[in-house]
Scaffold this motif. Structure first.
Motif, PDB file in Angstrom:
ATOM      1  N   ALA A 265      15.806  -4.678   6.475  1.00  0.00           N
ATOM      2  CA  ALA A 265      16.396  -4.549   7.814  1.00  0.00           C
ATOM      3  C   ALA A 265      16.443  -3.085   8.253  1.00  0.00           C
ATOM      4  CB  ALA A 265      17.799  -5.144   7.816  1.00  0.00           C
ATOM      5  N   ALA A 266      16.850  -2.206   7.342  1.00  0.00           N
ATOM      6  CA  ALA A 266      16.929  -0.777   7.679  1.00  0.00           C
ATOM      7  C   ALA A 266      15.541  -0.207   7.953  1.00  0.00           C
ATOM      8  CB  ALA A 266      17.601  -0.013   6.537  1.00  0.00           C
ATOM      9  N   ALA A 267      14.561  -0.604   7.129  1.00  0.00           N
ATOM     10  CA  ALA A 267      13.192  -0.124   7.351  1.00  0.00           C
ATOM     11  C   ALA A 267      12.687  -0.564   8.722  1.00  0.00           C
ATOM     12  CB  ALA A 267      12.276  -0.654   6.248  1.00  0.00           C
ATOM     13  N   MET A 268      13.003  -1.812   9.098  1.00  0.00           N
ATOM     14  CA  MET A 268      12.541  -2.327  10.386  1.00  0.00           C
ATOM     15  C   MET A 268      13.168  -1.567  11.553  1.00  0.00           C
ATOM     16  SD  MET A 268      12.118  -6.367  11.326  1.00  0.00           S
ATOM     17  CE  MET A 268      12.575  -6.752   9.669  1.00  0.00           C
ATOM     18  N   MET A 269      14.479  -1.352  11.489  1.00  0.00           N
ATOM     19  CA  MET A 269      15.124  -0.577  12.550  1.00  0.00           C
ATOM     20  C   MET A 269      14.547   0.836  12.607  1.00  0.00           C
ATOM     21  SD  MET A 269      19.193  -1.355  12.719  1.00  0.00           S
ATOM     22  CE  MET A 269      19.885  -3.006  12.681  1.00  0.00           C
ATOM     23  N   GLY A 270      14.320   1.425  11.439  1.00  0.00           N
ATOM     24  CA  GLY A 270      13.835   2.802  11.382  1.00  0.00           C
ATOM     25  C   GLY A 270      12.448   2.964  11.943  1.00  0.00           C
ATOM     26  N   PHE A 271      11.487   2.155  11.464  1.00  0.00           N
ATOM     27  CA  PHE A 271      10.122   2.372  11.946  1.00  0.00           C
ATOM     28  C   PHE A 271       9.928   1.882  13.387  1.00  0.00           C
ATOM     29  CE2 PHE A 271       9.077  -1.589   9.316  1.00  0.00           C
ATOM     30  CZ  PHE A 271       8.800  -2.437  10.384  1.00  0.00           C
ATOM     31  N   THR A 272      10.732   0.901  13.812  1.00  0.00           N
ATOM     32  CA  THR A 272      10.647   0.476  15.214  1.00  0.00           C
ATOM     33  C   THR A 272      11.194   1.560  16.129  1.00  0.00           C
ATOM     34  OG1 THR A 272      10.987  -1.814  14.499  1.00  0.00           O
ATOM     35  CG2 THR A 272      11.213  -1.367  16.837  1.00  0.00           C
ATOM     36  N   ALA A 273      12.300   2.186  15.728  1.00  0.00           N
ATOM     37  CA  ALA A 273      12.871   3.282  16.521  1.00  0.00           C
ATOM     38  C   ALA A 273      11.877   4.423  16.666  1.00  0.00           C
ATOM     39  CB  ALA A 273      14.159   3.773  15.858  1.00  0.00           C
ATOM     40  N   ALA A 274      11.230   4.807  15.547  1.00  0.00           N
ATOM     41  CA  ALA A 274      10.270   5.920  15.589  1.00  0.00           C
ATOM     42  C   ALA A 274       9.024   5.554  16.394  1.00  0.00           C
ATOM     43  CB  ALA A 274       9.882   6.310  14.160  1.00  0.00           C
ATOM     44  N   THR A 275       8.617   4.292  16.315  1.00  0.00           N
ATOM     45  CA  THR A 275       7.409   3.855  17.018  1.00  0.00           C
ATOM     46  C   THR A 275       7.560   3.952  18.531  1.00  0.00           C
ATOM     47  OG1 THR A 275       6.730   2.363  15.232  1.00  0.00           O
ATOM     48  CG2 THR A 275       5.918   1.855  17.443  1.00  0.00           C
ATOM     49  N   PHE A 276       8.711   3.565  19.042  1.00  0.00           N
ATOM     50  CA  PHE A 276       8.879   3.495  20.496  1.00  0.00           C
ATOM     51  C   PHE A 276       9.623   4.693  21.092  1.00  0.00           C
ATOM     52  CE2 PHE A 276       8.135  -0.893  19.225  1.00  0.00           C
ATOM     53  CZ  PHE A 276       7.207  -1.301  20.172  1.00  0.00           C
ATOM     54  N   ALA A 277      10.080   5.612  20.256  1.00  0.00           N
ATOM     55  CA  ALA A 277      10.809   6.783  20.770  1.00  0.00           C
ATOM     56  C   ALA A 277       9.931   7.563  21.749  1.00  0.00           C
ATOM     57  CB  ALA A 277      11.229   7.680  19.611  1.00  0.00           C
ATOM     58  N   GLY A 278      10.476   7.869  22.921  1.00  0.00           N
ATOM     59  CA  GLY A 278       9.747   8.649  23.917  1.00  0.00           C
ATOM     60  C   GLY A 278       8.687   7.887  24.674  1.00  0.00           C
ATOM     61  N   THR A 279       8.632   6.576  24.531  1.00  0.00           N
ATOM     62  CA  THR A 279       7.642   5.760  25.240  1.00  0.00           C
ATOM     63  C   THR A 279       8.336   4.884  26.279  1.00  0.00           C
ATOM     64  OG1 THR A 279       7.734   3.811  23.791  1.00  0.00           O
ATOM     65  CG2 THR A 279       6.347   5.656  23.070  1.00  0.00           C
ATOM     66  N   HIS A 280       7.526   4.213  27.092  1.00  0.00           N
ATOM     67  CA  HIS A 280       8.088   3.289  28.084  1.00  0.00           C
ATOM     68  C   HIS A 280       8.647   2.031  27.427  1.00  0.00           C
ATOM     69  CE1 HIS A 280       6.690   5.708  31.398  1.00  0.00           C
ATOM     70  NE2 HIS A 280       5.439   5.689  30.952  1.00  0.00           N
ATOM     71  N   GLY A 281       8.367   1.861  26.133  1.00  0.00           N
ATOM     72  CA  GLY A 281       8.855   0.667  25.441  1.00  0.00           C
ATOM     73  C   GLY A 281      10.338   0.701  25.134  1.00  0.00           C
ATOM     74  N   VAL A 282      10.955   1.884  25.157  1.00  0.00           N
ATOM     75  CA  VAL A 282      12.385   1.997  24.863  1.00  0.00           C
ATOM     76  C   VAL A 282      13.183   1.194  25.892  1.00  0.00           C
ATOM     77  CG1 VAL A 282      14.342   3.561  24.715  1.00  0.00           C
ATOM     78  CG2 VAL A 282      12.137   4.257  23.795  1.00  0.00           C
ATOM     79  N   GLY A 283      14.029   0.291  25.372  1.00  0.00           N
ATOM     80  CA  GLY A 283      14.842  -0.534  26.265  1.00  0.00           C
ATOM     81  C   GLY A 283      14.116  -1.731  26.840  1.00  0.00           C
ATOM     82  N   ASN A 284      12.859  -1.932  26.426  1.00  0.00           N
ATOM     83  CA  ASN A 284      12.063  -3.039  26.985  1.00  0.00           C
ATOM     84  C   ASN A 284      11.509  -3.942  25.890  1.00  0.00           C
ATOM     85  OD1 ASN A 284      12.176  -2.288  29.843  1.00  0.00           O
ATOM     86  ND2 ASN A 284      10.969  -0.495  29.227  1.00  0.00           N
ATOM     87  N   PHE A 285      12.357  -4.309  24.954  1.00  0.00           N
ATOM     88  CA  PHE A 285      11.909  -5.197  23.882  1.00  0.00           C
ATOM     89  C   PHE A 285      11.441  -6.536  24.450  1.00  0.00           C
ATOM     90  CE2 PHE A 285      12.899  -8.709  21.006  1.00  0.00           C
ATOM     91  CZ  PHE A 285      12.136  -8.359  19.899  1.00  0.00           C
ATOM     92  N   SER A 286      10.324  -7.039  23.942  1.00  0.00           N
ATOM     93  CA  SER A 286       9.816  -8.349  24.375  1.00  0.00           C
ATOM     94  C   SER A 286       9.897  -9.354  23.240  1.00  0.00           C
ATOM     95  CB  SER A 286       8.372  -8.215  24.872  1.00  0.00           C
ATOM     96  OG  SER A 286       7.541  -7.630  23.861  1.00  0.00           O
ATOM     97  N   ASP A 287       9.141  -9.117  22.161  1.00  0.00           N
ATOM     98  CA  ASP A 287       9.181  -9.986  20.991  1.00  0.00           C
ATOM     99  C   ASP A 287       8.577  -9.242  19.807  1.00  0.00           C
ATOM    100  OD1 ASP A 287       6.331 -10.175  21.220  1.00  0.00           O
ATOM    101  OD2 ASP A 287       6.549 -11.837  22.619  1.00  0.00           O
ATOM    102  N   ALA A 288       8.550  -9.915  18.657  1.00  0.00           N
ATOM    103  CA  ALA A 288       8.039  -9.268  17.445  1.00  0.00           C
ATOM    104  C   ALA A 288       6.555  -8.929  17.564  1.00  0.00           C
ATOM    105  CB  ALA A 288       8.289 -10.171  16.233  1.00  0.00           C
ATOM    106  N   GLY A 289       5.818  -9.712  18.366  1.00  0.00           N
ATOM    107  CA  GLY A 289       4.405  -9.401  18.582  1.00  0.00           C
ATOM    108  C   GLY A 289       4.227  -8.063  19.266  1.00  0.00           C
ATOM    109  N   GLY A 290       5.139  -7.732  20.172  1.00  0.00           N
ATOM    110  CA  GLY A 290       5.088  -6.440  20.843  1.00  0.00           C
ATOM    111  C   GLY A 290       5.315  -5.289  19.881  1.00  0.00           C
ATOM    112  N   ILE A 291       6.118  -5.520  18.843  1.00  0.00           N
ATOM    113  CA  ILE A 291       6.344  -4.471  17.839  1.00  0.00           C
ATOM    114  C   ILE A 291       5.051  -4.180  17.086  1.00  0.00           C
ATOM    115  CG2 ILE A 291       7.570  -3.886  15.708  1.00  0.00           C
ATOM    116  CD1 ILE A 291       9.931  -5.516  16.716  1.00  0.00           C
ATOM    117  N   ALA A 292       4.305  -5.237  16.729  1.00  0.00           N
ATOM    118  CA  ALA A 292       3.033  -5.047  16.028  1.00  0.00           C
ATOM    119  C   ALA A 292       2.069  -4.230  16.879  1.00  0.00           C
ATOM    120  CB  ALA A 292       2.431  -6.410  15.681  1.00  0.00           C
ATOM    121  N   THR A 293       2.024  -4.534  18.173  1.00  0.00           N
ATOM    122  CA  THR A 293       1.150  -3.790  19.075  1.00  0.00           C
ATOM    123  C   THR A 293       1.591  -2.330  19.163  1.00  0.00           C
ATOM    124  OG1 THR A 293       0.778  -5.795  20.380  1.00  0.00           O
ATOM    125  CG2 THR A 293       0.224  -3.706  21.417  1.00  0.00           C
ATOM    126  N   GLY A 294       2.896  -2.093  19.259  1.00  0.00           N
ATOM    127  CA  GLY A 294       3.404  -0.727  19.314  1.00  0.00           C
ATOM    128  C   GLY A 294       3.107   0.042  18.038  1.00  0.00           C
TER     129      GLY A 294
END
Length: 530
Positions: A265-294
């Motif tokens: 769980a911590a790894a997921m929060m961590g790498f998802t936060a780093a992946t979308f930091a500074g992008t238009h994706g912040v605050g616009n979660f769609s689904d887990a498929g979007g995380i893979a794309t990001g």
């Protein structure tokens, strides 16, 4: 006990013979015993890091960075205490959770508990197959074929008539969940920020986003402390033939599972936060498929593929655990033979429930136009609303001296668990209010929290006063615990439930019934675009 539940412990990683009563004195003997016992705690914990958890933790990381990591630390003692109580019930009683509720509290309460579990598990199973479709979509695999193949694997793994074969498949899937760790290494989020957010509670977004953040926190609690876990582990401990003699090893198994689930769980929060930091994706979660794309855009194709495989793996092991939990509970209530040690011919009803649930969930996901996103959100909401129910019965059963004898809860465990139940009730009320009234203000949420806190203080004060002025209980005699087992259920005297407790249980059940109906109506309105 069912004769399938008595005999050698045939675990995925070792065997303990029924006549092996010698002590474990050397390190090698202790390690071999632990390997044979490992399974129930690991599977129940990793099984809860399922498709719904991927969505919840991913949303937390994408929308709020690592600011909600502290919630995982607070959940560790809750996870341990809840699951330790059910593994104790399983090892000491040899009777499943659903049957204990039915026999000790009557058909009315037993029926409500199992109906709750069945409906919530059926919906949860649908979300597991939604996770499978998202992973397959990212990997470029056909949706229909992927769902059918996954359903076939889930059913076939349980239909071998061999407990050991099933557990080997399940533990292999648990090991595959650690794929989240190399993704974390590839993305390399800021370790210092994560360490700070683990220990410093933070409510991101300010007062304007309090209701949204509270909903997400409740989602994290709901996806990490799910009702099906209680029913699953108690029955699985029994099916694996674990007795009180191996309680220490089973607790170690549980801690291993908690470590794996928190790391994931911590790894997921961590790498998802780093992946979308500074992008238009912040605050616009769609689904887990979007995380893979990001992840692919941020760290490369390999990272995206590993995440999709981890999501597929999590969905399948989640489906294993949820389906088995339901089949065990239905078998308990209806008196069906239910054990993975039996072949299909020896437990037809048990396997029919298991396969029927899997097939129905797969079929729903394949229906064109199914509101899959809404189903996922609805399951999370219902899980949050129903959180307190299972915990209340668990606490009552673990204070039933006829059931647990020298294994009953001590005062500290009772105090902690009662506090947890109070917090779960408060979170459930907030969730119901925010679902039914989407525009609820932050001030209203704080007022609900304050009212729940006042009610909690009043109840605690009443309980303390009653304990001080009432008849003192005899000290709990813990001698001979390793060999003490619950007598046959039919020989036990029915527990006497006080008027105060009946009123409390009735009020809780009435609230949960009304809240569930309101949430279901709201979900239906959204589905119909009203």
């Amino acid at each position: 006990m069912d004769d399938a539940h008595v005999g050698d412990i045939r675990g995925a990683l070792g065997t303990i013979r029924l006549d092996d009563t010698g002590g474990r004195r050397g390190l090698s003997a202790k390690v071999k015993t632990l390997l044979a016992i490992v399974g129930p705690g690991l599977i129940v914990m990793v099984g809860d890091n399922d498709a719904g958890a991927f969505a919840t933790y991913g949303q937390a990381g994408q929308n709020y960075g690592t600011h909600l990591l502290w919630t995982l630390v607070l959940l560790i003692p809750v996870l341990y205490v809840n699951q330790e109580m059910v593994l104790r019930l399983g090892a000491v009683t040899g009777v499943g959770h659903a049957r204990l509720i039915l026999e000790r509290f009557g058909r009315f309460w037993g029926a409500f508990s199992v109906i709750d579990l069945f409906l919530l598990n059926a919906l949860t199973l649908v979300t597991e197959f939604i996770g499978i479709t998202l992973a397959a979509g990212y990997l470029g695999l056909p949706k229909g074929a992927s769902v059918v193949l996954a359903a076939g694997i889930i059913v076939a793994s349980a239909f071998t008539g061999s407990f050991r074969r099933f557990e080997r498949v399940a533990i292999a899937l648990c090991a595959a969940s650690l794929l989240l760790v190399p993704i974390y290494v590839m993305v390399h989020p800021a370790t210092s920020q994560m360490a700070r957010d683990f220990v410093v509670p933070n409510m991101p977004g300010g007062a304007g986003q309090l209701s949204t953040v509270m909903l997400l926190i409740i989602g994290i609690v709901g996806t990490t402390v799910a009702p099906w876990q209680l029913f699953f582990q108690q029955s699985y401990v029994i099916d694996k033939r674990i007795t009180p003699r191996f309680m220490r090893y089973e607790k170690a198994d549980l801690w291993i599972g908690i470590a794996v689930v928190v790391i994931g769980a911590a790894a997921m929060m961590g790498f998802t936060a780093a992946t979308f930091a500074g992008t238009h994706g912040v605050g616009n979660f769609s689904d887990a498929g979007g995380i893979a794309t990001g992840l692919e855009a941020h760290a490369g194709k390999v990272a995206g593929v590993l995440f999709a495989i981890a999501l597929l793996d999590a969905s399948i092991i989640g489906a294993f655990a949820v389906s088995l939990s339901t089949a065990y509970a239905i078998g308990d209530v209806l008196g069906l033979k239910h054990s993975l040690h039996r072949g299909i011919g020896g437990a037809k009803g048990f396997y029919a429930v298991y396969a029927g649930l899997v097939a129905a969930a797969a079929a729903i996901v394949l229906i064109p136009g199914s509101p899959l996103g809404l189903l996922t959100e609805g399951v999370q909401a219902l899980a949050g609303v129903l959180l307190p129910s299972a915990s209340v019965f668990l606490l009552l059963l673990c204070n039933d001296k006829a059931v647990l004898g020298p294994w009953v809860n001590g005062p500290k465990t009772n105090a902690f668990t009662a506090t947890v139940v109070g917090v779960l009730v408060a979170l459930s009320i907030i969730l119901t209010a925010t679902v039914v009234f989407p525009g609820i203000s932050a001030n209203a949420i704080l007022q609900i929290l304050a009212a729940c806190a006042v009610a909690g203080v009043i109840v605690a004060g009443y309980a303390f006063t009653k304990r001080r002025t009432g008849t003192k209980d005899d000290p709990i005699d813990r001698t001979g615990r390793e060999t003490w087992r619950m007598p046959a259920l039919a020989t036990l005297t029915k527990p006497v439930i006080s008027t105060t407790r009946k009123i409390g249980m009735g009020a809780l059940r009435t609230y949960l019934l009304i809240a569930t109906i309101l949430v279901v109506i709201k979900i239906a309105q959204v589905a119909l675009n009203h």
